[in-house]
Design a protein around this motif. Sequence first.
Motif, short mmCIF file in Angstrom:
data_model
loop_
_atom_site.label_atom_id
_atom_site.label_comp_id
_atom_site.label_asym_id
_atom_site.label_seq_id
_atom_site.Cartn_x
_atom_site.Cartn_y
_atom_site.Cartn_z
N ASP A 253 33.94 -10.77 18.98
CA ASP A 253 33.23 -9.90 19.92
C ASP A 253 32.95 -10.64 21.23
O ASP A 253 32.94 -10.04 22.30
CB ASP A 253 31.91 -9.42 19.31
N THR B 200 22.66 -11.03 17.05
CA THR B 200 22.72 -9.56 17.07
C THR B 200 23.74 -9.03 16.06
O THR B 200 23.87 -7.81 15.90
CB THR B 200 23.10 -9.05 18.47
N HIS C 267 34.71 -9.57 24.74
CA HIS C 267 34.05 -10.08 25.93
C HIS C 267 34.28 -11.59 26.02
O HIS C 267 34.27 -12.28 25.00
CB HIS C 267 32.54 -9.83 25.89
N TYR D 114 24.56 -8.60 37.11
CA TYR D 114 24.56 -8.68 35.65
C TYR D 114 25.52 -9.75 35.14
O TYR D 114 25.90 -9.74 33.97
CB TYR D 114 24.90 -7.30 35.06
N GLU E 5 21.34 -9.43 26.60
CA GLU E 5 20.58 -8.17 26.67
C GLU E 5 21.46 -7.05 27.20
O GLU E 5 21.44 -5.92 26.68
CB GLU E 5 19.36 -8.34 27.58
N THR E 6 22.24 -7.36 28.22
CA THR E 6 23.07 -6.35 28.88
C THR E 6 24.24 -5.91 28.00
O THR E 6 24.49 -4.71 27.83
CB THR E 6 23.61 -6.90 30.21
N VAL E 7 24.95 -6.86 27.42
CA VAL E 7 26.21 -6.57 26.73
C VAL E 7 26.02 -6.24 25.25
O VAL E 7 26.69 -5.36 24.71
CB VAL E 7 27.19 -7.75 26.91
N PHE E 8 25.11 -6.92 24.58
CA PHE E 8 25.00 -6.78 23.13
C PHE E 8 23.74 -6.03 22.67
O PHE E 8 23.63 -5.70 21.49
CB PHE E 8 25.06 -8.15 22.46
N LYS E 9 22.80 -5.79 23.58
CA LYS E 9 21.59 -5.07 23.19
C LYS E 9 21.43 -3.76 23.95
O LYS E 9 20.38 -3.12 23.87
CB LYS E 9 20.36 -5.95 23.38
N ASP E 10 22.47 -3.41 24.73
CA ASP E 10 22.47 -2.15 25.47
C ASP E 10 21.21 -2.01 26.32
O ASP E 10 20.61 -0.93 26.41
CB ASP E 10 22.59 -0.95 24.51
N ASN E 11 20.80 -3.12 26.94
CA ASN E 11 19.61 -3.14 27.79
C ASN E 11 19.97 -3.83 29.09
O ASN E 11 19.73 -5.03 29.25
CB ASN E 11 18.47 -3.88 27.07
N PRO E 12 20.60 -3.12 30.03
CA PRO E 12 21.05 -3.75 31.28
C PRO E 12 19.94 -4.53 31.96
O PRO E 12 18.90 -3.98 32.33
CB PRO E 12 21.50 -2.56 32.13
#
Length: 484
Positions: free
Chosen positions: A6, A26, A134, A322, A355-362
């Motif tokens: 991943d 994650t 990624h 980001y 946070e941005t890529v793996f937690k869907d929190n930009p």
Amino acid sequence: MAYDYDLFVIGGGSGGVRAARVASATGAKVALAEDDRYGGTCVIRGCVPKKLMVFASEFSNLPDEARAYGWDMSLGDFDWCGFRDRLHGELDRLEGVYRSLLSNSGVTMYDARAQLKDPNTVTLSTGEEVTAKHILVATGGHPVRPEIPNAHLGIVSDDLFHLEALPKSMLIVGGGYIACEFACVMAGLGVDVTLYYRGAQILRGFDEEARGIIAEGMSEKGIDLHFGTNIVDMAPASEDHSASGALTSSDASMGAPANEPETRDISKDHDGPIWVKATNGKEAVFDKVLFATGRAPNTQDMGLEEIGVELGRGGEIVVDDYSQTAVPSVYAIGDVTNRVNLTPVAIREGMAFVETVFKDNPTPVDHKLIPSAVFTQPEFGTVGLTEDEAREQEPVHVYCTSFRPMRTAFAGQPYRVLMKLVVSRDTDRVLGCHIVAPGAGEMIQLAGVAIKMGATKADFDRTVAVHPTMSEEIVTMRDPMRTG
């Protein structure tokens, strides 16, 4: 499409390791490649070994100070080899810690150089190819030599930790924090230090008053500072090199770039004295010449531009807020992006990436109001705007005091400290704090919390002083020294 991983991280420094570990937590399948030592610049070639050398160098001041306080102390010889071996042992231990952290987090490690074949494929120096959804580039940077004849005769900061013996004399070329820190370190270890800097004052970009106080302290420490000065030529010292007239390497190799093979037959293994000619015409011989003249991102021969990643003029990877490159699957953090080149910033960038890529929190990276320290002697801590920067932005009040601290004043030593606040006239908010003093790095960390929270000068004034301390001056300055 099914990928091998991943996330594939290229670079085993602080930022890359943190991003790999947190992403793995994650549930992502993560791998990391490092072709040198795990821990990166900070742990292996920078912050950690440098700070240990700072600690070692400070002991040379203790006997004189101790005598003023009634202790009969004498200074013995400094055992460089013993210290160096212990230092390397500590770095080995820390590298092992980094490897264990990755292993225990389930990250697959490749001890290999990695290149990008396409936006989702990494080619390793072992001959393997792996794919990843990624890719995160966290390869850091490296010191560079200036383009002058025979620059290969000088060393860079990476080499300092591997010296076989301490030189008796050293010329340091540069005026940034690395040059100034190592000038103080080497002087404290007993080396006769000269510093050439092409600018008018050291530490360009930092607060003007702080720069002056630090320069004074360095001179009082015995460092020979030369401003507006640079090297124009250098060569192995010989009997021909004298003050009255020296043979110059320019006779055979004038203009040879520092990173290209020189035309003169000089062994790259030369370890003897070095003759130097300066722009002011002065000629001198030094046991070692240290170039602290800049760093460059590690982006060479990685296949980045070939797959569409944009590089800046200095070779840095261009990213958005980001940390994403022009290639959507490729991100970059840390010194390789040349944003704010500090270890804690690289770690924060790695966390924001996850946070941005793996937690869907930009999560954009916040590069504002970052505290930092320069480990010169005296030490310098800073956060926020300099006085000049603030004046360009808005009207300000400047609160400032400089004094001899109790401990060294009692010992009859000349060193001075500086406490300075730059405050908005309109909002009373503290825009910048600058401290030159022993332990300034520790102080600025706490001041940084208050300033990041938006503290005003009134908030500082309401805080009761801790007495007797140097830091109490930060909350007892009532009247501005300058307004404008």
